[in-house]
Design a protein around this motif. Structure first.
Motif, PDB file in Angstrom:
ATOM      1  N   GLU A  74       0.764  -1.222   0.055  1.00  0.00           N
ATOM      2  CA  GLU A  74       0.010   0.020  -0.065  1.00  0.00           C
ATOM      3  C   GLU A  74       0.772   1.260  -0.011  1.00  0.00           C
ATOM      4  O   GLU A  74       0.451   2.155  -0.620  1.00  0.00           O
ATOM      5  CB  GLU A  74      -1.048   0.102   1.232  1.00  0.00           C
ATOM      6  CG  GLU A  74      -0.382  -0.264   2.678  1.00  0.00           C
ATOM      7  CD  GLU A  74      -0.331  -1.688   3.025  1.00  0.00           C
ATOM      8  OE1 GLU A  74      -0.268  -2.579   2.087  1.00  0.00           O
ATOM      9  OE2 GLU A  74      -0.427  -1.816   4.292  1.00  0.00           O
ATOM     10  N   ALA A  77       1.971   1.852  -3.630  1.00  0.00           N
ATOM     11  CA  ALA A  77       1.245   2.409  -4.377  1.00  0.00           C
ATOM     12  C   ALA A  77       1.040   3.908  -4.194  1.00  0.00           C
ATOM     13  O   ALA A  77       0.755   4.376  -4.718  1.00  0.00           O
ATOM     14  CB  ALA A  77      -0.155   1.675  -4.088  1.00  0.00           C
ATOM     15  N   GLN A  78       1.082   4.283  -2.827  1.00  0.00           N
ATOM     16  CA  GLN A  78       0.829   5.502  -2.244  1.00  0.00           C
ATOM     17  C   GLN A  78       1.790   6.703  -2.978  1.00  0.00           C
ATOM     18  O   GLN A  78       1.916   7.604  -3.152  1.00  0.00           O
ATOM     19  CB  GLN A  78       0.600   5.864  -0.907  1.00  0.00           C
ATOM     20  CG  GLN A  78      -0.806   5.301  -0.382  1.00  0.00           C
ATOM     21  CD  GLN A  78      -0.701   5.103   1.066  1.00  0.00           C
ATOM     22  OE1 GLN A  78       0.294   5.187   1.955  1.00  0.00           O
ATOM     23  NE2 GLN A  78      -1.811   4.353   1.574  1.00  0.00           N
ATOM     24  N   TYR A  83      -0.429  -0.629 -10.381  1.00  0.00           N
ATOM     25  CA  TYR A  83      -0.299  -1.841 -10.776  1.00  0.00           C
ATOM     26  C   TYR A  83      -1.265  -2.496 -11.549  1.00  0.00           C
ATOM     27  O   TYR A  83      -2.443  -2.516 -11.215  1.00  0.00           O
ATOM     28  CB  TYR A  83       0.265  -2.802  -9.395  1.00  0.00           C
ATOM     29  CG  TYR A  83       0.389  -4.145  -9.534  1.00  0.00           C
ATOM     30  CD1 TYR A  83       1.180  -4.653 -10.604  1.00  0.00           C
ATOM     31  CD2 TYR A  83      -0.439  -4.941  -8.624  1.00  0.00           C
ATOM     32  CE1 TYR A  83       1.674  -5.978 -10.551  1.00  0.00           C
ATOM     33  CE2 TYR A  83      -0.065  -6.326  -8.849  1.00  0.00           C
ATOM     34  CZ  TYR A  83       1.084  -6.831  -9.716  1.00  0.00           C
ATOM     35  OH  TYR A  83       1.218  -7.996  -9.827  1.00  0.00           O
ATOM     36  N   GLU A  98     -17.746   1.064  -8.414  1.00  0.00           N
ATOM     37  CA  GLU A  98     -17.233   0.904  -7.280  1.00  0.00           C
ATOM     38  C   GLU A  98     -15.615   0.908  -7.239  1.00  0.00           C
ATOM     39  O   GLU A  98     -14.793   1.325  -6.275  1.00  0.00           O
ATOM     40  CB  GLU A  98     -17.945  -0.004  -6.524  1.00  0.00           C
ATOM     41  CG  GLU A  98     -19.156   0.156  -5.900  1.00  0.00           C
ATOM     42  CD  GLU A  98     -20.196  -1.119  -5.297  1.00  0.00           C
ATOM     43  OE1 GLU A  98     -20.897  -0.839  -4.601  1.00  0.00           O
ATOM     44  OE2 GLU A  98     -19.763  -2.139  -5.823  1.00  0.00           O
ATOM     45  N   ARG A 101     -14.437   4.425  -7.648  1.00  0.00           N
ATOM     46  CA  ARG A 101     -14.716   5.145  -6.404  1.00  0.00           C
ATOM     47  C   ARG A 101     -13.799   4.989  -5.551  1.00  0.00           C
ATOM     48  O   ARG A 101     -13.215   5.974  -4.751  1.00  0.00           O
ATOM     49  CB  ARG A 101     -16.182   5.049  -6.124  1.00  0.00           C
ATOM     50  CG  ARG A 101     -16.820   6.103  -5.067  1.00  0.00           C
ATOM     51  CD  ARG A 101     -18.125   6.325  -5.285  1.00  0.00           C
ATOM     52  NE  ARG A 101     -19.006   5.051  -5.522  1.00  0.00           N
ATOM     53  CZ  ARG A 101     -19.731   4.704  -4.248  1.00  0.00           C
ATOM     54  NH1 ARG A 101     -19.728   5.501  -3.287  1.00  0.00           N
ATOM     55  NH2 ARG A 101     -20.332   3.685  -4.530  1.00  0.00           N
ATOM     56  N   ILE A 102     -13.363   3.627  -4.949  1.00  0.00           N
ATOM     57  CA  ILE A 102     -12.532   3.303  -3.952  1.00  0.00           C
ATOM     58  C   ILE A 102     -10.988   3.939  -4.295  1.00  0.00           C
ATOM     59  O   ILE A 102     -10.218   4.086  -3.239  1.00  0.00           O
ATOM     60  CB  ILE A 102     -12.666   1.855  -3.440  1.00  0.00           C
ATOM     61  CG1 ILE A 102     -11.974   1.177  -4.605  1.00  0.00           C
ATOM     62  CG2 ILE A 102     -13.789   1.476  -2.971  1.00  0.00           C
ATOM     63  CD1 ILE A 102     -11.686  -0.480  -4.127  1.00  0.00           C
ATOM     64  N   VAL A 103     -10.793   4.071  -5.361  1.00  0.00           N
ATOM     65  CA  VAL A 103      -9.236   4.593  -5.646  1.00  0.00           C
ATOM     66  C   VAL A 103      -9.277   5.820  -5.999  1.00  0.00           C
ATOM     67  O   VAL A 103      -8.366   6.530  -5.449  1.00  0.00           O
ATOM     68  CB  VAL A 103      -8.603   3.739  -6.914  1.00  0.00           C
ATOM     69  CG1 VAL A 103      -7.178   3.958  -7.028  1.00  0.00           C
ATOM     70  CG2 VAL A 103      -9.153   2.097  -6.692  1.00  0.00           C
ATOM     71  N   GLU A 104     -10.304   6.616  -6.489  1.00  0.00           N
ATOM     72  CA  GLU A 104     -10.235   8.135  -6.779  1.00  0.00           C
ATOM     73  C   GLU A 104      -9.731   8.795  -5.565  1.00  0.00           C
ATOM     74  O   GLU A 104     -10.333   8.840  -4.495  1.00  0.00           O
ATOM     75  CB  GLU A 104     -11.636   8.240  -7.314  1.00  0.00           C
ATOM     76  CG  GLU A 104     -11.729   9.885  -7.971  1.00  0.00           C
ATOM     77  CD  GLU A 104     -12.937  10.126  -8.362  1.00  0.00           C
ATOM     78  OE1 GLU A 104     -14.171   9.813  -7.716  1.00  0.00           O
ATOM     79  OE2 GLU A 104     -13.220  10.972  -9.266  1.00  0.00           O
ATOM     80  N   ARG A 105      -8.878   9.857  -5.925  1.00  0.00           N
ATOM     81  CA  ARG A 105      -8.481  10.590  -5.057  1.00  0.00           C
ATOM     82  C   ARG A 105      -8.930  12.256  -5.525  1.00  0.00           C
ATOM     83  O   ARG A 105      -8.752  12.399  -6.879  1.00  0.00           O
ATOM     84  CB  ARG A 105      -7.067  10.874  -4.739  1.00  0.00           C
ATOM     85  CG  ARG A 105      -6.797   9.407  -4.132  1.00  0.00           C
ATOM     86  CD  ARG A 105      -6.860   9.334  -2.676  1.00  0.00           C
ATOM     87  NE  ARG A 105      -6.440   8.032  -2.073  1.00  0.00           N
ATOM     88  CZ  ARG A 105      -7.175   6.946  -2.370  1.00  0.00           C
ATOM     89  NH1 ARG A 105      -8.353   6.953  -2.790  1.00  0.00           N
ATOM     90  NH2 ARG A 105      -6.710   5.738  -1.814  1.00  0.00           N
ATOM     91  N   ARG A 145      -8.334   1.983 -13.004  1.00  0.00           N
ATOM     92  CA  ARG A 145      -8.444   1.905 -11.559  1.00  0.00           C
ATOM     93  C   ARG A 145      -6.867   2.336 -11.035  1.00  0.00           C
ATOM     94  O   ARG A 145      -6.771   3.089 -10.229  1.00  0.00           O
ATOM     95  CB  ARG A 145      -9.005   0.743 -11.016  1.00  0.00           C
ATOM     96  CG  ARG A 145      -7.877  -0.260 -10.989  1.00  0.00           C
ATOM     97  CD  ARG A 145      -8.488  -1.738  -9.989  1.00  0.00           C
ATOM     98  NE  ARG A 145      -7.761  -2.524 -10.170  1.00  0.00           N
ATOM     99  CZ  ARG A 145      -8.009  -4.035 -10.049  1.00  0.00           C
ATOM    100  NH1 ARG A 145      -9.034  -4.397  -9.361  1.00  0.00           N
ATOM    101  NH2 ARG A 145      -6.972  -5.017 -10.489  1.00  0.00           N
ATOM    102  N   ALA A 146      -5.873   1.750 -11.903  1.00  0.00           N
ATOM    103  CA  ALA A 146      -4.463   1.954 -11.686  1.00  0.00           C
ATOM    104  C   ALA A 146      -4.208   3.590 -11.929  1.00  0.00           C
ATOM    105  O   ALA A 146      -3.706   4.430 -10.938  1.00  0.00           O
ATOM    106  CB  ALA A 146      -3.593   1.029 -12.417  1.00  0.00           C
ATOM    107  N   LEU A 149      -4.726   6.195  -9.299  1.00  0.00           N
ATOM    108  CA  LEU A 149      -3.701   6.552  -8.067  1.00  0.00           C
ATOM    109  C   LEU A 149      -2.860   7.791  -8.658  1.00  0.00           C
ATOM    110  O   LEU A 149      -1.902   8.054  -7.918  1.00  0.00           O
ATOM    111  CB  LEU A 149      -2.954   5.378  -8.023  1.00  0.00           C
ATOM    112  CG  LEU A 149      -3.339   4.058  -7.180  1.00  0.00           C
ATOM    113  CD1 LEU A 149      -2.659   2.896  -7.384  1.00  0.00           C
ATOM    114  CD2 LEU A 149      -3.624   4.546  -5.820  1.00  0.00           C
TER     115      LEU A 149
END
Lengths: 238, 322, 288
Positions: A74, A77-78, A83, A98, A101-105, A145-146, A149
């Motif tokens: 993690e 990734a941050q 990946y 979803e 949504r869980i990855v979007e910043r 989704r990658a 990040l």
């Protein structure tokens, strides 16, 4: 000398008693790099080591000059590594929306809307669950989704595996688009032709070691090399 | 050679121990060890941690109590040469049935199911009066006299327990080398491959559980003679956990370790009073279990053999840097 | 007929309690593959703390919240302090959680003694009323308990299916490594989910101590029921926990009413039957 974004030195990795990577050394800068090699040569293990999904037993992996040894996935990734794993690994019980949504910043270069713009197909299927998507759609989702990040490096493990030729060419275009964004690319492929179309430099892995490093052009014009390390007859498509 | 080295001192033990040590420590450890052996046998050779061993032992114990002399006036008196084989048989059958129920479950699923079976049996004995006399259970259960020798005598019970323990270990080592025993280990290692060979995995799993029922039943019979009573508390969570703790202390993957674990457990139980408040024994045993799980998940036996290995090969160093 | 209705209502009450207890157990198992044997102890801790708070403040609502929070905190400590270090080694986690449950039960016995407690009810929940249509009288607290379980179930469903946190939990159930590679610190999520499971258990404990009572052994009773409920309903499924709780709760009460000395056998028979027909539980996903 400016340091490269990703620097790998003397990397060893073991699964129990089997020694999978032997002193792998690699640099990735802003020129997209393809890693080629036959099955079982340690390509996916290399990705696991870069992401921290499996600890390496010796050597170091530096990202932006920082040694990542011991950092959990993690954290990596941050720090800016996106990946896209082999087999895509989309979540079967999450909808497309979803996933994003869980990855979007907030405030990054990439937003859910921009992913939908880039992949209109995903927008159409945004209420569908991950395991209800076609292989090509899953690949779009895994890349999308990658990207959310806002990575500085994208690690893609066999993104064209099992896809129809038309979709393979979409994926190649996409990798060029990613590189055009200024994101470094590490592309692991068995499909040599796809890789050569997408990247400028290649490294060849055999038996857990990097045995050759050259430009994509040089490999393209060296059938003997292709045959020796990749098992390809001249003219055969991979 | 090695068995004799251990056996001779154990045979001579009654000469040096007084009745308290012989009964409260030595005999009790052997009985607990036999019951825990039934668990570590399953854990080692089938790869299944069963929480139902106290249930199998309890079924044998209840059978002895029901068909033997007791002071609650329930049951039928049968001669010991019928009631003992009957008790063992019922323990074997119960083991087989439990194996049948849990046959498709491995790992934590098997733990959950066997625990559910064990606790359900506990509640059943509390509810049922016709067979189990509810929560009061049976008291005044007396060990039989065989050929003029009373098994209530501490020395006789000790020697019988020792003999049973030796026999149990010998049975285990013979059983695991038999074709059936080898199939059981094949099921542990690769159930899919065994199925692919066209062999049913049900038979070896049920057989392993049934065999563990035999071991547990033998321990259960000795235990009911030792305690001279049996009740729902003998099959409740307490004994279930005790058997587990003994097996874990000894090392779940080392059948003989069950006896090491039993000695440690009994010594702790007997002398904890001197260390802490008697009332807090459960906290002590909980902490011991937690420490073993954290520090030495392979049990004391593993810890000891690691130590020996390290002493023998001091030049070997840890290589991993991560 | 009246007996049958009352027994059915009792079965539903018990089912509501079992659901509250098992939902947290199942949630934790679903995400982490941890069989938390200390779940019964967490429930009992919630019940005792709730009792003490109600005893001191006179506020039942405060007791439910306080009991829930105490168990949530204890659950978080258990995961962060012990079980988290053994993640992936399920057998070790199971054994460690057994050790923790033994220690917790003994320390609670030390502090609260061996007495049986019943949480004092607020006026609105004390007493009972004649139910319309059915025409039988029934205790308010038991009706409230059923409503509470229903509300909790719906809230849990909403949390897991409709919120971002729920999506993260589902993603973790599907593929932990991938979730980590997307930047989620899985260990912190585990602690949060453990706290949530503890919270559910703790509130169930206070409610159980109000509708029934609480005493040493309550932990074992609810650990067993949670085990059987998730085995029957399917591991890791909230809907399965509801269905399993309903079956087990009703079977237990009918068993007690109509075959008092064989009541447990009914529960047990349901479990064996389900295992024979559908080893993964009624609503569980098959897995290897």
């Amino acid at each position: 000398m400016a340091t490269d974004l990703l620097e790998i030195r003397g990397l060893d990795l073991r699964y129990g008693s089997s020694h999978v990577l032997h002193g792998v050394g690699l640099n990735v800068s802003d020129r997209p790099l393809g890693i080629l090699g036959r099955n079982g040569m340690g390509k996916t293990s290399l990705c696991n080591a870069i992401m921290g999904l499996h600890p390496h037993s010796a050597g170091e992996i530096r990202f932006d000059g920082i040694d990542m040894t011991g950092l959990p996935p993690e954290k990596r990734a941050q720090m800016g590594i996106g990946y896209v794993p082999q087999g895509r690994r989309v979540f079967r019980s999450l909808t497309v929306e979803e996933h994003l949504r869980i990855v979007e910043r907030k405030g990054g270069a990439w937003s859910m809307d921009r992913v939908y713009e880039t992949f209109p197909r995903l927008k159409e299927r945004r209420r569908n669950l991950g395991d209800r998507l076609s292989g090509g759609e899953q690949q779009m989702l895994a890349i999308g989704r990658a990207l959310l990040l806002n990575p500085r490096l994208m690690v893609l493990d066999e993104p064209t595996e099992g896809l129809a030729p038309a979709i393979v060419s979409d994926v190649i275009d996409l990798i060029e688009l990613i590189a055009g964004e200024g994101i470094a690319v590490l592309l692991v492929e068995q499909n040599m032709h796809a890789a050569l179309a997408a990247v400028q430099d290649v490294a060849i892995m055999v038996g857990g070691e990097v045995v050759e490093r050259m430009t994509a052009q040089a490999l393209e014009s060296d059938p003997a090399m292709q045959k020796r390390h990749l098992g390809l007859e001249p003219g055969q498509s991979g | 050679m090695r068995p004799a080295l251990i056996l001779i001192p154990l045979l001579a033990l009654p000469l040096v121990l007084n009745d308290f040590w012989l009964t409260q420590v030595a005999t009790r450890s052997l009985i607990l060890g036999i019951m825990a052996l039934s668990l570590s046998f399953l854990a080692t050779y089938l790869g299944v941690v069963s929480f139902a061993q106290a249930t199998m032992a309890g079924i044998a114990g209840y059978t002895i109590a029901y068909f033997g002399p007791n002071s609650v006036g329930i049951g039928v008196q049968l001669p010991f040469w019928i009631s003992i084989p009957l008790a063992l048989m019922l323990a074997v059958v119960s083991g087989g049935l439990i194996g049948l129920i849990a046959r498709r479950s491995r790992g934590i699923y098997a733990i959950m199911i066997t625990l559910a079976i064990g606790v359900a049996f506990f509640y059943f004995t509390r509810q049922n009066y016709t067979l189990f006399n509810g929560w009061t259970g049976f008291s005044g259960v007396r060990a039989p006299e065989i050929g003029g020798l009373s098994l209530r005598d501490p020395l006789a019970l000790y020697l019988l327990s020792l003999g049973t323990a030796v026999l149990a270990l010998a049975l285990v080592s013979g059983f695991v080398r038999s074709p059936l025993g080898l199939t059981i280990q094949a099921v542990r290692d690769a159930p899919g491959r065994v199925l692919a060979l066209g062999i049913s995995v049900t038979t070896p799993i049920v057989a392993a559980f049934a065999f563990s029922g035999l071991l547990a039943g033998a321990g259960g019979i000795l235990n009911v003679w030792y305690q001279e009573r049996i009740s729902s508390f003998s099959v409740g969570l307490g004994p279930i956990i005790d058997i587990l703790i003994v097996a874990v202390i000894g090392g779940l993957r080392h059948p003989a370790g069950a006896f090491v674990g039993a000695v440690v457990f009994v010594l702790l139980d007997t002398f904890a009073v001197d260390l802490i408040d008697r009332e807090r024994f459960n906290t002590l045993i909980g902490v011991v279990l937690l420490l073993i799980v954290i520090v030495a998940p392979g049990g004391l036996q593993q810890l000891a053999s690691d130590w020996v290995a390290r002493l023998r090969r001091p030049e070997v160093k840890e290589k991993s840097t991560v | 007929m009246t007996l049958f209705l009352i027994v059915t209502l009792n079965g539903l009450t018990l089912a509501a309690l079992y659901f509250l207890a098992a939902s947290g157990f199942s949630l934790i198992f679903g995400l982490m593959r941890t069989v938390n044997m200390a779940h019964g102890a967490l429930l009992m801790l919630g019940g005792y703390v709730g009792y003490s708070i109600v005893d001191a403040t006179g506020s039942w609502g405060l007791g439910v919240v306080g009991g829930g929070l105490a168990a949530a905190l204890a659950g978080a400590i258990v995961q962060a302090g012990v079980l988290g270090w053994m993640q992936g080694d399920e057998l070790r986690q199971t054994l460690a959680s057994i050790a923790i449950s033994i220690i917790m039960a003994d320390l609670m016995l030390w502090h609260w003694g061996g007495l049986t407690y019943q949480v004092e009810l607020p006026e609105a929940l004390a007493g009972g009323q004649r139910l319309p249509v059915l025409g039988v009288g029934y205790a308010n607290i038991r009706l409230a308990l059923m409503a509470f379980a229903l509300a909790t179930g719906l809230a849990l469903w909403f949390l897991i299916q409709r919120t971002r946190f729920g999506a993260v939990i589902r993603a973790g159930v599907d593929d932990q490594d991938m979730l980590r590679a997307l930047g989620y610190p899985i260990n912190r999520i585990f602690v949060l989910v453990f706290a949530l499971g503890g919270m559910l258990a703790g509130m169930a404990g206070v409610v159980a101590a109000s509708a029934l009572s609480i005493a040493p052994g309550t932990d074992l009773q609810f650990l067993l029921s949670s085990l059987v409920v998730v085995i029957v309903g399917g591991m890791g499924s909230i809907g399965g926990a509801a269905l399993g709780a309903l079956l087990v709760g009703l079977a237990e009460q009918y068993g007690l009413a109509y075959a008092p000395t064989y009541g447990v056998v009914f529960t047990f028979a349901i479990m064996v039957l389900v295992l024979a027909v559908r080893p993964q539980g009624l609503l569980g996903k098959a897995e290897l």
